[in-house]
Design a protein around this motif. Structure first.
Motif, PDB file in Angstrom:
ATOM      1  N   PRO A 169      -9.178   1.785 -27.189  1.00 31.49           N
ATOM      2  CA  PRO A 169      -9.564   0.413 -26.842  1.00 31.49           C
ATOM      3  C   PRO A 169     -10.977   0.341 -26.260  1.00 31.49           C
ATOM      4  O   PRO A 169     -11.494   1.316 -25.728  1.00 31.49           O
ATOM      5  N   GLY A 170     -11.561  -0.817 -26.355  1.00 30.77           N
ATOM      6  CA  GLY A 170     -12.914  -1.024 -25.828  1.00 30.77           C
ATOM      7  C   GLY A 170     -13.942  -0.972 -26.936  1.00 30.77           C
ATOM      8  O   GLY A 170     -13.626  -0.900 -28.116  1.00 30.77           O
ATOM      9  N   THR A 171     -15.186  -1.000 -26.535  1.00 34.62           N
ATOM     10  CA  THR A 171     -16.278  -0.970 -27.500  1.00 34.62           C
ATOM     11  C   THR A 171     -17.010   0.364 -27.370  1.00 34.62           C
ATOM     12  O   THR A 171     -16.591   1.254 -26.631  1.00 34.62           O
ATOM     13  N   ASN A 172     -18.108   0.513 -28.097  1.00 33.11           N
ATOM     14  CA  ASN A 172     -18.919   1.729 -28.034  1.00 33.11           C
ATOM     15  C   ASN A 172     -20.336   1.388 -28.469  1.00 33.11           C
ATOM     16  O   ASN A 172     -20.560   0.352 -29.099  1.00 33.11           O
ATOM     17  N   PRO A 173     -21.294   2.240 -28.150  1.00 37.21           N
ATOM     18  CA  PRO A 173     -22.687   1.925 -28.479  1.00 37.21           C
ATOM     19  C   PRO A 173     -22.934   1.699 -29.976  1.00 37.21           C
ATOM     20  O   PRO A 173     -23.681   0.787 -30.343  1.00 37.21           O
ATOM     21  N   LEU A 201     -21.826  -1.768 -31.035  1.00 39.67           N
ATOM     22  CA  LEU A 201     -22.752  -2.776 -30.525  1.00 39.67           C
ATOM     23  C   LEU A 201     -24.062  -2.765 -31.304  1.00 39.67           C
ATOM     24  O   LEU A 201     -24.630  -3.816 -31.600  1.00 39.67           O
ATOM     25  N   ILE A 202     -24.531  -1.576 -31.665  1.00 39.55           N
ATOM     26  CA  ILE A 202     -25.744  -1.471 -32.482  1.00 39.55           C
ATOM     27  C   ILE A 202     -25.493  -2.073 -33.861  1.00 39.55           C
ATOM     28  O   ILE A 202     -26.340  -2.775 -34.410  1.00 39.55           O
ATOM     29  N   THR A 215     -22.901 -10.640 -42.944  1.00 38.38           N
ATOM     30  CA  THR A 215     -23.374  -9.258 -42.968  1.00 38.38           C
ATOM     31  C   THR A 215     -22.489  -8.380 -42.100  1.00 38.38           C
ATOM     32  O   THR A 215     -22.189  -8.734 -40.963  1.00 38.38           O
ATOM     33  N   HIS A 216     -22.094  -7.250 -42.655  1.00 41.00           N
ATOM     34  CA  HIS A 216     -21.352  -6.224 -41.927  1.00 41.00           C
ATOM     35  C   HIS A 216     -22.266  -5.002 -41.831  1.00 41.00           C
ATOM     36  O   HIS A 216     -23.088  -4.775 -42.716  1.00 41.00           O
ATOM     37  N   ALA A 217     -22.132  -4.231 -40.775  1.00 37.32           N
ATOM     38  CA  ALA A 217     -22.928  -3.011 -40.624  1.00 37.32           C
ATOM     39  C   ALA A 217     -22.000  -1.836 -40.356  1.00 37.32           C
ATOM     40  O   ALA A 217     -21.066  -1.940 -39.565  1.00 37.32           O
TER      41      ALA A 217
END
Length: 141
Positions: free
Chosen positions: A42-46, A49-50, A78-80
């Motif tokens: 769970p949570g996000t990561n760098p 976010l980039i 747009t997806h990255a």
């Protein structure tokens, strides 16, 4: 122009965790950590976010290019996909792959390809990367 964000980390790399916040408050103490980065926890990561920043930046740059060329997009999505690889003794972001689909009345494929490539190169986040940046662009009818 300066935009601010910050992170607070507590504990060891695997057992610890942190929060990320932005001055606008859009992110406010959003959790991030090892499990979110390397184990789908769970949570996000760098990198996530980039990826969001790169997708958003590219979409805005493409909209600018289209507007300057006399087109008004109905939609740009747009997806990255940001790649984090083991490099030497550490890790590095080695690629960002953009996948964009857009509906733009009156544009032909050649002009669409030209402007999307220009946006990929000109987006400020693209210029930040020391990584391979690729783009799959689809023009919807």
């Amino acid at each position: 122009m300066k935009k601010k964000a910050w992170a607070i980390w507590k504990g060891s790399i695997k057992d610890g965790g942190g929060t990320i916040s932005t001055e606008t408050g859009v992110l406010k103490e959003a959790p991030y950590g090892f499990k979110a980065r390397f184990e789908n926890g769970p949570g996000t990561n760098p990198e996530e976010l980039i990826g969001a920043a790169h997708a958003g930046c590219f979409s805005m740059a493409f909209s600018l290019m289209l507007t300057e060329a006399g087109f008004k997009p109905d939609k740009i999505e747009t997806h990255a996909e940001v790649t984090l690889d083991k490099v030497g003794d550490g890790f590095a972001i080695t690629a960002s792959h953009l996948i964009m689909t857009a509906k733009i009345p009156g544009i032909d494929q050649a002009r669409f390809d030209e402007l999307s490539d220009k946006a990929k190169a000109g987006c400020p986040v693209s210029k930040l990367f020391n990584a391979k940046i690729t783009l799959d662009a689809t023009l919807e009818a």
